[in-house]
Design a protein around this motif. Structure first.
Motif, mmCIF file in Angstrom:
data_model
loop_
_atom_site.group_PDB
_atom_site.id
_atom_site.type_symbol
_atom_site.label_atom_id
_atom_site.label_comp_id
_atom_site.label_asym_id
_atom_site.label_seq_id
_atom_site.Cartn_x
_atom_site.Cartn_y
_atom_site.Cartn_z
ATOM 1 N N THR A 180 -3.257 -3.423 7.477
ATOM 2 C CA THR A 180 -2.031 -3.074 6.760
ATOM 3 C C THR A 180 -0.975 -2.641 7.760
ATOM 4 O OG1 THR A 180 -3.256 -2.371 4.797
ATOM 5 C CG2 THR A 180 -1.008 -1.539 5.043
ATOM 6 N N LYS A 181 0.161 -3.303 7.774
ATOM 7 C CA LYS A 181 1.214 -2.979 8.740
ATOM 8 C C LYS A 181 1.798 -1.603 8.484
ATOM 9 C CE LYS A 181 5.593 -4.632 10.640
ATOM 10 N NZ LYS A 181 6.658 -5.679 10.570
ATOM 11 N N ASP A 182 2.159 -1.336 7.252
ATOM 12 C CA ASP A 182 2.783 -0.056 6.905
ATOM 13 C C ASP A 182 2.175 0.512 5.627
ATOM 14 O OD1 ASP A 182 4.883 0.015 8.985
ATOM 15 O OD2 ASP A 182 5.683 -1.716 7.906
ATOM 16 N N ILE A 183 1.989 1.821 5.618
ATOM 17 C CA ILE A 183 1.570 2.513 4.394
ATOM 18 C C ILE A 183 2.740 3.360 3.918
ATOM 19 C CG2 ILE A 183 0.029 4.247 3.392
ATOM 20 C CD1 ILE A 183 -2.172 3.311 5.218
ATOM 21 N N ASN A 184 3.311 2.974 2.804
ATOM 22 C CA ASN A 184 4.406 3.723 2.214
ATOM 23 C C ASN A 184 3.877 5.063 1.701
ATOM 24 O OD1 ASN A 184 7.084 4.082 1.073
ATOM 25 N ND2 ASN A 184 6.159 3.679 -0.918
ATOM 26 N N LEU A 210 -1.197 9.470 -12.946
ATOM 27 C CA LEU A 210 -1.875 10.098 -11.813
ATOM 28 C C LEU A 210 -2.228 11.546 -12.123
ATOM 29 C CD1 LEU A 210 -2.621 9.341 -8.845
ATOM 30 C CD2 LEU A 210 -0.513 10.525 -8.177
ATOM 31 N N GLN A 211 -3.452 11.921 -11.783
ATOM 32 C CA GLN A 211 -3.931 13.268 -12.051
ATOM 33 C C GLN A 211 -4.197 14.073 -10.783
ATOM 34 O OE1 GLN A 211 -4.189 14.530 -15.190
ATOM 35 N NE2 GLN A 211 -3.347 12.581 -15.901
ATOM 36 N N ALA A 212 -4.423 13.396 -9.657
ATOM 37 C CA ALA A 212 -4.776 14.101 -8.429
ATOM 38 C C ALA A 212 -4.339 13.311 -7.205
ATOM 39 C CB ALA A 212 -6.285 14.342 -8.379
ATOM 40 N N VAL A 213 -4.193 14.011 -6.085
ATOM 41 C CA VAL A 213 -3.852 13.396 -4.797
ATOM 42 C C VAL A 213 -4.854 13.889 -3.752
ATOM 43 C CG1 VAL A 213 -1.406 13.099 -5.311
ATOM 44 C CG2 VAL A 213 -2.192 15.279 -4.395
ATOM 45 N N PRO A 214 -5.005 13.129 -2.638
ATOM 46 C CA PRO A 214 -4.298 11.900 -2.284
ATOM 47 C C PRO A 214 -4.797 10.708 -3.091
ATOM 48 C CG PRO A 214 -5.995 12.336 -0.669
ATOM 49 C CD PRO A 214 -5.976 13.518 -1.601
ATOM 50 N N ALA A 215 -3.926 9.736 -3.248
ATOM 51 C CA ALA A 215 -4.272 8.519 -3.983
ATOM 52 C C ALA A 215 -3.590 7.337 -3.312
ATOM 53 C CB ALA A 215 -3.824 8.638 -5.435
ATOM 54 N N PHE A 216 -4.212 6.168 -3.437
ATOM 55 C CA PHE A 216 -3.629 4.949 -2.884
ATOM 56 C C PHE A 216 -3.342 3.973 -4.018
ATOM 57 C CE2 PHE A 216 -5.800 6.675 0.800
ATOM 58 C CZ PHE A 216 -4.879 6.463 1.816
ATOM 59 N N LEU A 217 -2.085 3.539 -4.085
ATOM 60 C CA LEU A 217 -1.653 2.563 -5.078
ATOM 61 C C LEU A 217 -1.430 1.237 -4.366
ATOM 62 C CD1 LEU A 217 -0.757 2.093 -8.030
ATOM 63 C CD2 LEU A 217 1.557 2.740 -7.334
ATOM 64 N N ILE A 218 -2.092 0.195 -4.826
ATOM 65 C CA ILE A 218 -2.032 -1.103 -4.168
ATOM 66 C C ILE A 218 -1.243 -2.094 -5.023
ATOM 67 C CG2 ILE A 218 -3.364 -2.899 -3.029
ATOM 68 C CD1 ILE A 218 -3.883 -0.016 -1.995
ATOM 69 N N ASN A 219 -0.245 -2.708 -4.399
ATOM 70 C CA ASN A 219 0.618 -3.695 -5.082
ATOM 71 C C ASN A 219 1.215 -3.161 -6.379
ATOM 72 O OD1 ASN A 219 0.193 -5.612 -3.084
ATOM 73 N ND2 ASN A 219 -1.535 -6.560 -4.137
ATOM 74 N N GLY A 220 1.380 -1.856 -6.452
ATOM 75 C CA GLY A 220 1.976 -1.255 -7.642
ATOM 76 C C GLY A 220 1.171 -1.451 -8.905
ATOM 77 N N VAL A 259 0.850 -1.198 0.000
ATOM 78 C CA VAL A 259 0.000 0.000 0.000
ATOM 79 C C VAL A 259 0.880 1.240 0.000
ATOM 80 C CG1 VAL A 259 -1.827 1.278 1.194
ATOM 81 C CG2 VAL A 259 -1.791 -1.229 1.302
ATOM 82 N N THR A 260 0.652 2.114 -0.967
ATOM 83 C CA THR A 260 1.391 3.368 -1.074
ATOM 84 C C THR A 260 0.412 4.533 -1.182
ATOM 85 O OG1 THR A 260 3.284 2.327 -2.188
ATOM 86 C CG2 THR A 260 3.029 4.710 -2.453
ATOM 87 N N GLU A 261 0.585 5.513 -0.306
ATOM 88 C CA GLU A 261 -0.211 6.738 -0.431
ATOM 89 C C GLU A 261 0.622 7.756 -1.198
ATOM 90 O OE1 GLU A 261 -2.218 10.441 2.024
ATOM 91 O OE2 GLU A 261 -0.343 9.502 2.670
ATOM 92 N N ILE A 262 0.040 8.350 -2.222
ATOM 93 C CA ILE A 262 0.697 9.390 -3.004
ATOM 94 C C ILE A 262 0.034 10.707 -2.622
ATOM 95 C CG2 ILE A 262 1.386 10.099 -5.318
ATOM 96 C CD1 ILE A 262 0.677 7.205 -6.212
ATOM 97 N N PHE A 263 0.838 11.677 -2.214
ATOM 98 C CA PHE A 263 0.264 12.886 -1.641
ATOM 99 C C PHE A 263 1.168 14.095 -1.870
ATOM 100 C CE2 PHE A 263 3.500 12.095 1.333
ATOM 101 C CZ PHE A 263 3.646 13.211 2.153
ATOM 102 N N ALA A 264 0.748 15.243 -1.321
ATOM 103 C CA ALA A 264 1.554 16.463 -1.365
ATOM 104 C C ALA A 264 1.306 17.255 -0.091
ATOM 105 C CB ALA A 264 1.205 17.312 -2.583
#
Length: 208
Positions: A73-77, A172-182, A46-51
């Motif tokens: 989820t143990k960790d959110i990148n 990606l066009q906007a944040v926040p967004a969550f990317l799962i398993n790439g 799990v990855t959160e993409i943000f600003a």
């Protein structure tokens, strides 16, 4: 005539079955999530993409612990976007914290960085702004961004490249967004609650 009725009921049963499937609570591609154009299989679960400049991202930061709990989820990148010059400056600040905390800056520290970027008075001089930022880092036992070594700066620029790759590959066009398993991009706006979004994240984590 009997055969006609039999055929009719077969079609009706099939229609009811399809309706039942469409009403399933299973997250649907195109609604709850999408598959990104260029998957990245080596990404964390799990990855959160943000600003740091994004108000919605700031709100989401406070919800991350609950999302982790609900989705088991143990960790959110976290990955900071570098859409423009302003985002690049904010990203440098965030990654300066990342590389000094083993990629796990505390929520308290990240909130302080959000506050610095979003709430600092506009009339601060460069010296005042530099001092205010240094205080945040020093209060957390870290070097300020201006005190980093060349080796540490090189680490940050590698993270910049990673951010560019993720944004490009995910279109990606906007944040926040969550990317799962790439591979899967969660459509945050289509969820009614944290539990709803956590269910989608959990489903996608386990999806092959």
């Amino acid at each position: 005539m009997k055969r006609i009725y039999q055929s009719f009921f077969v079609v009706l049963l099939a229609a009811l079955t399809l309706t039942a499937c469409s009403d399933s609570k299973t997250p649907q591609e195109g609604d709850k999530y999408s598959v990104i154009p260029t998957p990245m299989p080596n990404m964390p679960a799990v990855t959160e993409i943000f600003a740091l400049s994004c108000g919605h991202c700031r709100n989401m930061e406070g919800l991350l612990p609950e999302i982790q709990k609900l989705s088991d989820t143990k960790d959110i990148n976290q990955v900071h976007v570098i859409f423009n010059e302003s985002a690049q400056k904010a990203a440098f600040i965030f990654y300066a914290a990342m590389i000094q905390t083993n990629n796990e800056p505390s929520h308290k520290l990240v909130e302080a960085l959000f506050s610095f970027v979003q709430d600092s008075p506009k009339d601060l001089t460069d010296a005042q702004r530099k001092a205010a930022l240094a205080k945040i880092f020093h209060d957390n036992g870290l070097k300020s961004p201006s005190e980093l070594t060349k080796e540490q700066q090189a680490e940050i620029f590698k993270l910049f490249q990673q951010s560019e790759d993720i944004v490009r590959n995910a279109a990606l066009q906007a944040v926040p967004a969550f990317l799962i398993n790439g591979k899967y991009l969660v459509n945050t706006s289509s969820h009614d609650s944290l539990q709803d979004m956590a269910n989608t994240i959990t489903y996608l984590k386990n999806k092959k």
